[in-house]
Design a protein around this motif. Structure first.
Motif, PDB file in Angstrom:
ATOM      1  N   LEU A 102      -6.707  34.710  -8.503  1.00 51.45           N
ATOM      2  CA  LEU A 102      -5.894  34.288  -7.366  1.00 51.45           C
ATOM      3  C   LEU A 102      -6.746  34.149  -6.109  1.00 51.45           C
ATOM      4  CD1 LEU A 102      -3.149  33.534  -6.262  1.00 51.45           C
ATOM      5  CD2 LEU A 102      -2.674  35.972  -5.926  1.00 51.45           C
ATOM      6  N   VAL A 103      -7.679  35.068  -5.910  1.00 47.96           N
ATOM      7  CA  VAL A 103      -8.600  34.972  -4.766  1.00 47.96           C
ATOM      8  C   VAL A 103      -9.387  33.661  -4.846  1.00 47.96           C
ATOM      9  CG1 VAL A 103     -10.623  35.992  -3.645  1.00 47.96           C
ATOM     10  CG2 VAL A 103      -8.796  37.472  -4.478  1.00 47.96           C
ATOM     11  N   ASP A 104      -9.861  33.299  -6.039  1.00 45.10           N
ATOM     12  CA  ASP A 104     -10.633  32.066  -6.212  1.00 45.10           C
ATOM     13  C   ASP A 104      -9.782  30.834  -5.913  1.00 45.10           C
ATOM     14  OD1 ASP A 104     -12.843  33.552  -6.980  1.00 45.10           O
ATOM     15  OD2 ASP A 104     -12.451  33.327  -9.117  1.00 45.10           O
ATOM     16  N   GLU A 105      -8.545  30.845  -6.351  1.00 47.28           N
ATOM     17  CA  GLU A 105      -7.651  29.708  -6.103  1.00 47.28           C
ATOM     18  C   GLU A 105      -7.351  29.565  -4.613  1.00 47.28           C
ATOM     19  OE1 GLU A 105      -3.073  28.489  -7.140  1.00 47.28           O
ATOM     20  OE2 GLU A 105      -4.199  29.555  -8.681  1.00 47.28           O
ATOM     21  N   ILE A 106      -7.093  30.684  -3.950  1.00 51.12           N
ATOM     22  CA  ILE A 106      -6.834  30.646  -2.506  1.00 51.12           C
ATOM     23  C   ILE A 106      -8.092  30.211  -1.769  1.00 51.12           C
ATOM     24  CG2 ILE A 106      -6.286  32.049  -0.471  1.00 51.12           C
ATOM     25  CD1 ILE A 106      -4.411  33.692  -2.337  1.00 51.12           C
ATOM     26  N   SER A 107      -9.264  30.670  -2.215  1.00 47.07           N
ATOM     27  CA  SER A 107     -10.525  30.247  -1.591  1.00 47.07           C
ATOM     28  C   SER A 107     -10.712  28.741  -1.697  1.00 47.07           C
ATOM     29  CB  SER A 107     -11.710  30.975  -2.236  1.00 47.07           C
ATOM     30  OG  SER A 107     -11.669  32.351  -1.951  1.00 47.07           O
ATOM     31  N   ALA A 108     -10.399  28.177  -2.860  1.00 46.04           N
ATOM     32  CA  ALA A 108     -10.495  26.723  -3.032  1.00 46.04           C
ATOM     33  C   ALA A 108      -9.548  26.006  -2.073  1.00 46.04           C
ATOM     34  CB  ALA A 108     -10.192  26.336  -4.477  1.00 46.04           C
ATOM     35  N   THR A 109      -8.363  26.576  -1.882  1.00 42.89           N
ATOM     36  CA  THR A 109      -7.395  25.988  -0.959  1.00 42.89           C
ATOM     37  C   THR A 109      -7.931  26.027   0.475  1.00 42.89           C
ATOM     38  OG1 THR A 109      -5.638  26.763  -2.426  1.00 42.89           O
ATOM     39  CG2 THR A 109      -4.985  26.046  -0.216  1.00 42.89           C
ATOM     40  N   LEU A 110      -8.568  27.128   0.846  1.00 39.70           N
ATOM     41  CA  LEU A 110      -9.149  27.236   2.191  1.00 39.70           C
ATOM     42  C   LEU A 110     -10.299  26.247   2.381  1.00 39.70           C
ATOM     43  CD1 LEU A 110      -9.080  31.122   2.534  1.00 39.70           C
ATOM     44  CD2 LEU A 110      -7.658  29.481   3.789  1.00 39.70           C
ATOM     45  N   LEU A 121      -9.617  16.895  -4.627  1.00 40.00           N
ATOM     46  CA  LEU A 121      -9.644  18.115  -5.431  1.00 40.00           C
ATOM     47  C   LEU A 121     -10.811  18.978  -4.960  1.00 40.00           C
ATOM     48  CD1 LEU A 121      -8.987  18.469  -9.156  1.00 40.00           C
ATOM     49  CD2 LEU A 121     -11.072  19.460  -8.243  1.00 40.00           C
ATOM     50  N   ALA A 122     -10.513  20.230  -4.632  1.00 39.55           N
ATOM     51  CA  ALA A 122     -11.541  21.164  -4.165  1.00 39.55           C
ATOM     52  C   ALA A 122     -11.907  22.151  -5.255  1.00 39.55           C
ATOM     53  CB  ALA A 122     -11.057  21.920  -2.928  1.00 39.55           C
ATOM     54  N   ILE A 123     -13.185  22.523  -5.242  1.00 35.79           N
ATOM     55  CA  ILE A 123     -13.739  23.410  -6.256  1.00 35.79           C
ATOM     56  C   ILE A 123     -14.442  24.574  -5.571  1.00 35.79           C
ATOM     57  CG2 ILE A 123     -15.455  23.558  -8.111  1.00 35.79           C
ATOM     58  CD1 ILE A 123     -14.964  20.475  -8.511  1.00 35.79           C
ATOM     59  N   ASP A 124     -13.963  25.792  -5.849  1.00 34.08           N
ATOM     60  CA  ASP A 124     -14.660  27.003  -5.408  1.00 34.08           C
ATOM     61  C   ASP A 124     -15.394  27.525  -6.642  1.00 34.08           C
ATOM     62  OD1 ASP A 124     -15.531  29.218  -3.948  1.00 34.08           O
ATOM     63  OD2 ASP A 124     -13.765  30.388  -4.511  1.00 34.08           O
ATOM     64  N   TYR A 125     -16.631  27.048  -6.811  1.00 31.38           N
ATOM     65  CA  TYR A 125     -17.397  27.289  -8.031  1.00 31.38           C
ATOM     66  C   TYR A 125     -17.870  28.733  -8.109  1.00 31.38           C
ATOM     67  CZ  TYR A 125     -20.766  26.560 -11.766  1.00 31.38           C
ATOM     68  OH  TYR A 125     -21.447  26.625 -12.956  1.00 31.38           O
ATOM     69  N   GLY A 126     -17.680  29.313  -9.275  1.00 33.84           N
ATOM     70  CA  GLY A 126     -18.198  30.646  -9.552  1.00 33.84           C
ATOM     71  C   GLY A 126     -18.831  30.640 -10.933  1.00 33.84           C
ATOM     72  N   THR A 127     -19.718  31.578 -11.191  1.00 36.23           N
ATOM     73  CA  THR A 127     -20.399  31.580 -12.479  1.00 36.23           C
ATOM     74  C   THR A 127     -19.455  31.929 -13.632  1.00 36.23           C
ATOM     75  OG1 THR A 127     -21.150  33.844 -12.075  1.00 36.23           O
ATOM     76  CG2 THR A 127     -22.693  32.053 -11.533  1.00 36.23           C
ATOM     77  N   LYS A 128     -18.378  32.675 -13.346  1.00 42.97           N
ATOM     78  CA  LYS A 128     -17.409  33.029 -14.389  1.00 42.97           C
ATOM     79  C   LYS A 128     -16.114  32.233 -14.275  1.00 42.97           C
ATOM     80  CE  LYS A 128     -19.136  37.684 -14.974  1.00 42.97           C
ATOM     81  NZ  LYS A 128     -19.004  39.064 -14.589  1.00 42.97           N
ATOM     82  N   ARG A 129     -15.548  32.221 -13.075  1.00 46.30           N
ATOM     83  CA  ARG A 129     -14.279  31.540 -12.805  1.00 46.30           C
ATOM     84  C   ARG A 129     -14.473  30.573 -11.656  1.00 46.30           C
ATOM     85  NH1 ARG A 129     -13.462  36.487 -12.411  1.00 46.30           N
ATOM     86  NH2 ARG A 129     -13.379  36.297 -10.171  1.00 46.30           N
ATOM     87  N   THR A 130     -13.663  29.511 -11.665  1.00 50.48           N
ATOM     88  CA  THR A 130     -13.713  28.525 -10.593  1.00 50.48           C
ATOM     89  C   THR A 130     -12.299  28.254 -10.108  1.00 50.48           C
ATOM     90  OG1 THR A 130     -15.735  27.514 -11.429  1.00 50.48           O
ATOM     91  CG2 THR A 130     -14.358  26.154 -10.022  1.00 50.48           C
ATOM     92  N   GLY A 131     -12.112  28.391  -8.805  1.00 51.72           N
ATOM     93  CA  GLY A 131     -10.821  28.101  -8.191  1.00 51.72           C
ATOM     94  C   GLY A 131     -10.693  26.611  -7.932  1.00 51.72           C
TER      95      GLY A 131
END
Length: 137
Positions: A119-127, A5-15
């Motif tokens: 959606l950008v955050d989710e795609i970033s996590a996928t990358l 499981l990958a996490i693109d952590y952000g202060t508001k949203r996380t992908g």
């Protein structure tokens, strides 16, 4: 074998992105409010086997950690306390948001759809996850 499981952590949203159970294919899963992230992860691992977390490592062009790393480090401490049984790997996430935007353009999404930051955050996590998979296979 469990998922990665990958996490693109952000202060508001996380992908969030995950692999299939064979750990071959990276797919976007969702975006969660960061304040709900630990609860989401705990709920997810209660129904799915996860072998590893992969968390983005934001760096600047000069290879120094970006300012958001401070927040990620705090999250990693909380993650270790909440879910100590799952190891964490870090992956350089430079350019993932830009690559996510290019992916959205290439896939034909309209301009309004590309403004969907979740959606950008989710795609970033996928990358980030695909980058990890490429490095270990």
């Amino acid at each position: 074998m469990g998922r990665i499981l990958a996490i693109d952590y952000g202060t508001k949203r996380t992908g969030i992105a995950v692999t299939d159970e064979m750990q071959i294919i990276a797919s976007g899963l969702t975006t969660v409010d960061t304040k709900d992230l630990l609860r989401f992860l705990q709920d997810y691992i209660s129904t799915e086997t996860v072998d590893k977390f992969v968390v983005g490592l934001p760096k600047q062009m000069n290879n120094m950690a970006s300012e958001s790393e401070v927040y990620i480090q705090k999250f990693l401490v909380q993650l270790e306390k909440a879910i100590p049984q799952i190891p964490v790997n870090r992956v350089d996430e430079r350019f993932t948001s830009k690559m996510a935007m290019q992916t959205m353009i290439a896939s034909g999404l309209k301009k309004k759809q590309r403004k969907n930051k979740a959606l950008v955050d989710e795609i970033s996590a996928t990358l980030i996850l695909q980058s990890y998979l490429d490095s270990v296979h």
